[in-house]
Design a protein around this motif. Structure first.
Motif, PDB file in Angstrom:
ATOM      1  N   MET A  18      -3.697  -6.155 -14.045  1.00 46.72           N
ATOM      2  CA  MET A  18      -3.408  -6.990 -13.021  1.00 46.72           C
ATOM      3  C   MET A  18      -2.188  -7.644 -13.746  1.00 46.72           C
ATOM      4  SD  MET A  18      -3.864  -8.686 -10.561  1.00 46.72           S
ATOM      5  CE  MET A  18      -3.527 -10.174  -9.864  1.00 46.72           C
ATOM      6  N   THR A  19      -2.288  -7.985 -15.265  1.00 45.75           N
ATOM      7  CA  THR A  19      -1.010  -8.761 -16.015  1.00 45.75           C
ATOM      8  C   THR A  19       0.148  -7.735 -15.738  1.00 45.75           C
ATOM      9  OG1 THR A  19      -2.757  -9.356 -17.420  1.00 45.75           O
ATOM     10  CG2 THR A  19      -0.501  -9.352 -18.175  1.00 45.75           C
ATOM     11  N   LEU A  20       0.166  -6.399 -15.909  1.00 45.47           N
ATOM     12  CA  LEU A  20       1.367  -5.582 -15.753  1.00 45.47           C
ATOM     13  C   LEU A  20       1.857  -5.814 -14.293  1.00 45.47           C
ATOM     14  CD1 LEU A  20       3.303  -3.572 -17.137  1.00 45.47           C
ATOM     15  CD2 LEU A  20       1.677  -1.567 -16.257  1.00 45.47           C
ATOM     16  N   GLU A  21       1.071  -5.827 -13.448  1.00 46.12           N
ATOM     17  CA  GLU A  21       1.725  -5.923 -11.895  1.00 46.12           C
ATOM     18  C   GLU A  21       2.294  -7.304 -11.882  1.00 46.12           C
ATOM     19  OE1 GLU A  21      -1.641  -5.167  -9.568  1.00 46.12           O
ATOM     20  OE2 GLU A  21      -2.112  -3.323  -9.835  1.00 46.12           O
ATOM     21  N   LEU A  22       1.549  -8.478 -12.381  1.00 48.45           N
ATOM     22  CA  LEU A  22       2.259  -9.652 -12.252  1.00 48.45           C
ATOM     23  C   LEU A  22       3.559  -9.717 -12.957  1.00 48.45           C
ATOM     24  CD1 LEU A  22       1.688 -12.222 -11.300  1.00 48.45           C
ATOM     25  CD2 LEU A  22       0.816 -13.093 -13.456  1.00 48.45           C
ATOM     26  N   VAL A  35       5.416  -7.282 -13.602  1.00 51.55           N
ATOM     27  CA  VAL A  35       6.438  -6.252 -12.586  1.00 51.55           C
ATOM     28  C   VAL A  35       6.710  -6.999 -11.439  1.00 51.55           C
ATOM     29  CG1 VAL A  35       6.495  -4.120 -11.090  1.00 51.55           C
ATOM     30  CG2 VAL A  35       5.559  -4.112 -13.421  1.00 51.55           C
ATOM     31  N   PHE A  36       5.975  -7.636 -10.914  1.00 48.45           N
ATOM     32  CA  PHE A  36       6.223  -8.636  -9.576  1.00 48.45           C
ATOM     33  C   PHE A  36       7.236  -9.539  -9.903  1.00 48.45           C
ATOM     34  CE2 PHE A  36       5.355 -12.086  -6.567  1.00 48.45           C
ATOM     35  CZ  PHE A  36       5.570 -11.625  -5.448  1.00 48.45           C
ATOM     36  N   ILE A  57      11.303  -9.801  -8.605  1.00 48.69           N
ATOM     37  CA  ILE A  57      11.812 -10.909  -7.813  1.00 48.69           C
ATOM     38  C   ILE A  57      13.390 -11.211  -8.253  1.00 48.69           C
ATOM     39  CG2 ILE A  57      11.754 -13.487  -7.402  1.00 48.69           C
ATOM     40  CD1 ILE A  57       8.583 -12.955  -7.014  1.00 48.69           C
ATOM     41  N   LEU A  58      13.396 -11.038  -9.684  1.00 44.97           N
ATOM     42  CA  LEU A  58      14.680 -11.314 -10.226  1.00 44.97           C
ATOM     43  C   LEU A  58      15.772 -10.224  -9.896  1.00 44.97           C
ATOM     44  CD1 LEU A  58      13.324 -12.778 -13.781  1.00 44.97           C
ATOM     45  CD2 LEU A  58      14.439 -14.093 -11.899  1.00 44.97           C
ATOM     46  N   PHE A  59      15.196  -9.002 -10.110  1.00 43.90           N
ATOM     47  CA  PHE A  59      15.931  -7.562  -9.700  1.00 43.90           C
ATOM     48  C   PHE A  59      16.341  -7.894  -8.154  1.00 43.90           C
ATOM     49  CE2 PHE A  59      15.894  -3.550  -8.070  1.00 43.90           C
ATOM     50  CZ  PHE A  59      17.087  -2.840  -9.002  1.00 43.90           C
ATOM     51  N   GLY A  60      15.560  -8.178  -7.371  1.00 47.49           N
ATOM     52  CA  GLY A  60      16.047  -8.393  -5.897  1.00 47.49           C
ATOM     53  C   GLY A  60      17.267  -9.588  -5.880  1.00 47.49           C
ATOM     54  N   ALA A  61      16.938 -10.621  -6.507  1.00 46.60           N
ATOM     55  CA  ALA A  61      18.002 -11.765  -6.603  1.00 46.60           C
ATOM     56  C   ALA A  61      19.338 -11.180  -7.265  1.00 46.60           C
ATOM     57  CB  ALA A  61      17.784 -12.898  -7.392  1.00 46.60           C
ATOM     58  N   LEU A  62      19.267 -10.615  -8.162  1.00 49.20           N
ATOM     59  CA  LEU A  62      20.486  -9.730  -8.961  1.00 49.20           C
ATOM     60  C   LEU A  62      21.217  -8.584  -7.806  1.00 49.20           C
ATOM     61  CD1 LEU A  62      21.945  -9.393 -11.501  1.00 49.20           C
ATOM     62  CD2 LEU A  62      20.520  -7.393 -11.901  1.00 49.20           C
ATOM     63  N   ILE A  63      20.153  -7.862  -7.173  1.00 49.75           N
ATOM     64  CA  ILE A  63      20.883  -7.038  -6.329  1.00 49.75           C
ATOM     65  C   ILE A  63      21.535  -7.765  -5.140  1.00 49.75           C
ATOM     66  CG2 ILE A  63      20.225  -5.348  -4.488  1.00 49.75           C
ATOM     67  CD1 ILE A  63      18.136  -4.208  -5.937  1.00 49.75           C
ATOM     68  N   MET A 119       6.642  -3.862  -6.901  1.00 50.34           N
ATOM     69  CA  MET A 119       8.197  -3.846  -6.964  1.00 50.34           C
ATOM     70  C   MET A 119       8.647  -3.887  -5.643  1.00 50.34           C
ATOM     71  SD  MET A 119       8.778  -1.040 -10.001  1.00 50.34           S
ATOM     72  CE  MET A 119       8.001   0.466  -9.014  1.00 50.34           C
ATOM     73  N   ILE A 120       8.467  -3.484  -4.865  1.00 49.44           N
ATOM     74  CA  ILE A 120       8.953  -3.343  -3.385  1.00 49.44           C
ATOM     75  C   ILE A 120       8.994  -4.964  -2.873  1.00 49.44           C
ATOM     76  CG2 ILE A 120       8.802  -2.541  -0.987  1.00 49.44           C
ATOM     77  CD1 ILE A 120       8.171  -0.045  -2.020  1.00 49.44           C
ATOM     78  N   VAL A 121       7.645  -5.412  -2.537  1.00 50.62           N
ATOM     79  CA  VAL A 121       7.531  -6.791  -2.144  1.00 50.62           C
ATOM     80  C   VAL A 121       8.021  -7.769  -3.110  1.00 50.62           C
ATOM     81  CG1 VAL A 121       5.703  -8.326  -1.932  1.00 50.62           C
ATOM     82  CG2 VAL A 121       5.408  -6.173  -1.100  1.00 50.62           C
ATOM     83  N   GLY A 122       8.134  -7.452  -4.237  1.00 52.91           N
ATOM     84  CA  GLY A 122       8.867  -8.530  -5.127  1.00 52.91           C
ATOM     85  C   GLY A 122      10.421  -8.308  -4.986  1.00 52.91           C
ATOM     86  N   THR A 123      10.927  -7.398  -4.647  1.00 52.14           N
ATOM     87  CA  THR A 123      12.375  -7.167  -4.586  1.00 52.14           C
ATOM     88  C   THR A 123      12.662  -7.770  -3.233  1.00 52.14           C
ATOM     89  OG1 THR A 123      12.290  -5.196  -5.968  1.00 52.14           O
ATOM     90  CG2 THR A 123      14.411  -5.643  -4.619  1.00 52.14           C
ATOM     91  N   ILE A 124      11.811  -7.425  -2.222  1.00 49.71           N
ATOM     92  CA  ILE A 124      12.369  -8.125  -0.871  1.00 49.71           C
ATOM     93  C   ILE A 124      12.358  -9.489  -1.054  1.00 49.71           C
ATOM     94  CG2 ILE A 124      11.679  -8.216   1.350  1.00 49.71           C
ATOM     95  CD1 ILE A 124      10.926  -5.204   1.381  1.00 49.71           C
TER      96      ILE A 124
END
Length: 174
Positions: free
Chosen positions: A1-5, A7-8, A12-18, A92-97
């Motif tokens: 769970m910690t790794l998923e959080l 990554v999430f 989110i930061l990766f999505g903002a950067l993109i 990763m997908i949900v966080g990036t979107i």
């Protein structure tokens, strides 16, 4: 769970950067557009559309899904450990979107604030001036009311009139 959080939040930061990167230039998208379409169907030079910038939800989902799918396949070949699970892939997908939409909100609000900053500043100054005028009016009105009250006190009382009871008695009603 910690790794998923973790990554999430990172996605989110990766999505903002993109989103930020594509808002400043869409060279990669333009390259693929020229590669895939004929000259008549290619995007205009003034078009700022990118993979996630100015795209609808489904198109963003498809592009980001393919991006992470390619990334997971490369990761599986480089690291044979089962690190890239489905839950991390979905995070990763949900966080990036979510990051792209968060970046959209931030950039749009900053544009609106920049456009409206002069008018907001003028409105604030006008409101302050109106407030000052209102306070001055209250001060002058208070002084006028006090002066009128003093004049009424100083004036001689009116001639004594009969009370209501006496007038009724005079009419014979009491």
């Amino acid at each position: 769970m910690t790794l998923e959080l973790i990554v999430f939040i990172a996605s989110i930061l990766f999505g903002a950067l993109i989103y930020w990167r594509e808002s400043h230039g869409n060279g990669l998208y333009r390259f693929f557009n020229k590669l895939m379409y004929s000259k008549e169907l290619q995007m205009k030079s003034t078009d700022k559309t990118g993979f996630v910038y100015q795209q609808k939800f489904i198109v963003r989902l498809v592009f980001i899904g393919f991006l992470f799918l390619i990334g997971i396949v490369i990761t599986r070949f480089l690291i044979p450990i089962d690190l890239a699970t489905i839950s991390i892939f979905a995070s990763m997908i949900v966080g990036t979107i979510a990051g792209t939409y968060l970046a959209t909100l931030i950039f749009k609000s900053s544009e609106v604030i920049d456009e409206k900053s002069d008018s907001i500043e003028d409105m604030v100054h006008d409101t302050i001036e109106k407030g000052k005028d209102f306070i001055e009016d209250l001060k002058t009105k208070d002084a006028k009311v006090v002066e009128e009250a003093k004049k009424e006190i100083n004036e001689a009382p009116k001639s004594e009139e009969k009370s209501a009871r006496e007038r009724l008695k005079d009419k014979g009603l009491l």
